[in-house]
Design an enzyme around this catalytic site. Sequence first.
Site, PDB file in Angstrom:
ATOM      1  N   CYS A  63       0.879  -1.177   0.000  1.00 24.31           N
ATOM      2  CA  CYS A  63       0.000   0.000   0.000  1.00 24.31           C
ATOM      3  C   CYS A  63       0.911   1.220   0.000  1.00 24.31           C
ATOM      4  O   CYS A  63       2.085   1.109  -0.361  1.00 24.31           O
ATOM      5  CB  CYS A  63      -0.978  -0.025   1.177  1.00 24.31           C
ATOM      6  SG  CYS A  63      -0.248   0.065   2.812  1.00 24.31           S
ATOM      7  N   HIS A  96      13.780 -14.034  13.342  1.00 26.05           N
ATOM      8  CA  HIS A  96      13.320 -14.032  14.731  1.00 26.05           C
ATOM      9  C   HIS A  96      11.799 -14.159  14.866  1.00 26.05           C
ATOM     10  O   HIS A  96      11.325 -14.822  15.781  1.00 26.05           O
ATOM     11  CB  HIS A  96      13.727 -12.714  15.431  1.00 26.05           C
ATOM     12  CG  HIS A  96      15.189 -12.627  15.719  1.00 26.05           C
ATOM     13  ND1 HIS A  96      15.733 -11.649  16.521  1.00 26.05           N
ATOM     14  CD2 HIS A  96      16.239 -13.392  15.303  1.00 26.05           C
ATOM     15  CE1 HIS A  96      17.054 -11.816  16.609  1.00 26.05           C
ATOM     16  NE2 HIS A  96      17.385 -12.853  15.856  1.00 26.05           N
TER      17      HIS A  96
HETATM   18  C1  RB5 Z   1      -4.048   5.264   0.476  1.00 28.35           C
HETATM   19  O1  RB5 Z   1      -4.107   6.627   0.214  1.00 28.35           O
HETATM   20  C2  RB5 Z   1      -3.180   5.007   1.692  1.00 28.35           C
HETATM   21  O2  RB5 Z   1      -3.813   5.454   2.836  1.00 28.35           O
HETATM   22  C3  RB5 Z   1      -2.867   3.528   1.796  1.00 28.35           C
HETATM   23  O3  RB5 Z   1      -2.240   3.108   0.637  1.00 28.35           O
HETATM   24  C4  RB5 Z   1      -1.918   3.115   2.916  1.00 28.35           C
HETATM   25  O4  RB5 Z   1      -0.789   3.900   2.923  1.00 28.35           O
HETATM   26  C5  RB5 Z   1      -2.510   2.973   4.223  1.00 28.35           C
HETATM   27  O5  RB5 Z   1      -1.858   2.568   5.192  1.00 28.35           O
END
Ligand code: RB5
Length: 148
Positions: A63, A96
């Site tokens: 993400c 670990h």
């Molecule tokens: C998306 O904008 C962002 O919030 C997501 O990709 C991530 O970083 C969340 O933890």
Amino acid sequence: MKIAIGSDHAGFSLKEQLRLTFADQEFVDFGTYSEASCDYPDVALKVAHAVRDHEVDLGVLVCGTGVGMAIAANKVQGIRAAACSETYTAKLTRDHNNANVLCLGSRVVGSGVAEEILRAWLDTPFCGEERHARRLRKIAAIEEQDLG
Ligand code: RB5
């Protein structure tokens, strides 16, 4: 190695690149499949369930920061997800912590560093030492109490 992989929109491009770069691995892609906005917990849950149910050996989630994916995946019993932005931590999460899901932040690390992190993570086994196994059993006991 069979690896479940997933991302949200922010991680989509890096996920695609990792799938191409690590062509020697067998990936099961749980999406997302475009840069259209989506919610990272939805994908984290799919990958976490695949790992928990032993449909795959390990999971990778991407993400923007890696953190949202890690928070969500760690709600699933048996999942030890680690957000890493350098190789030292990545190696120790296997050695670990026996981490079974790696979380990467596409807005934190470039694609080259992400590839190095994933390579280091995949190449490092759990050390198996009793003191580390004991600590993991304690984490499992916390899961039983608080998530079960
Ligand atoms: C998306 O904008 C962002 O919030 C997501 O990709 C991530 O970083 C969340 O933890």
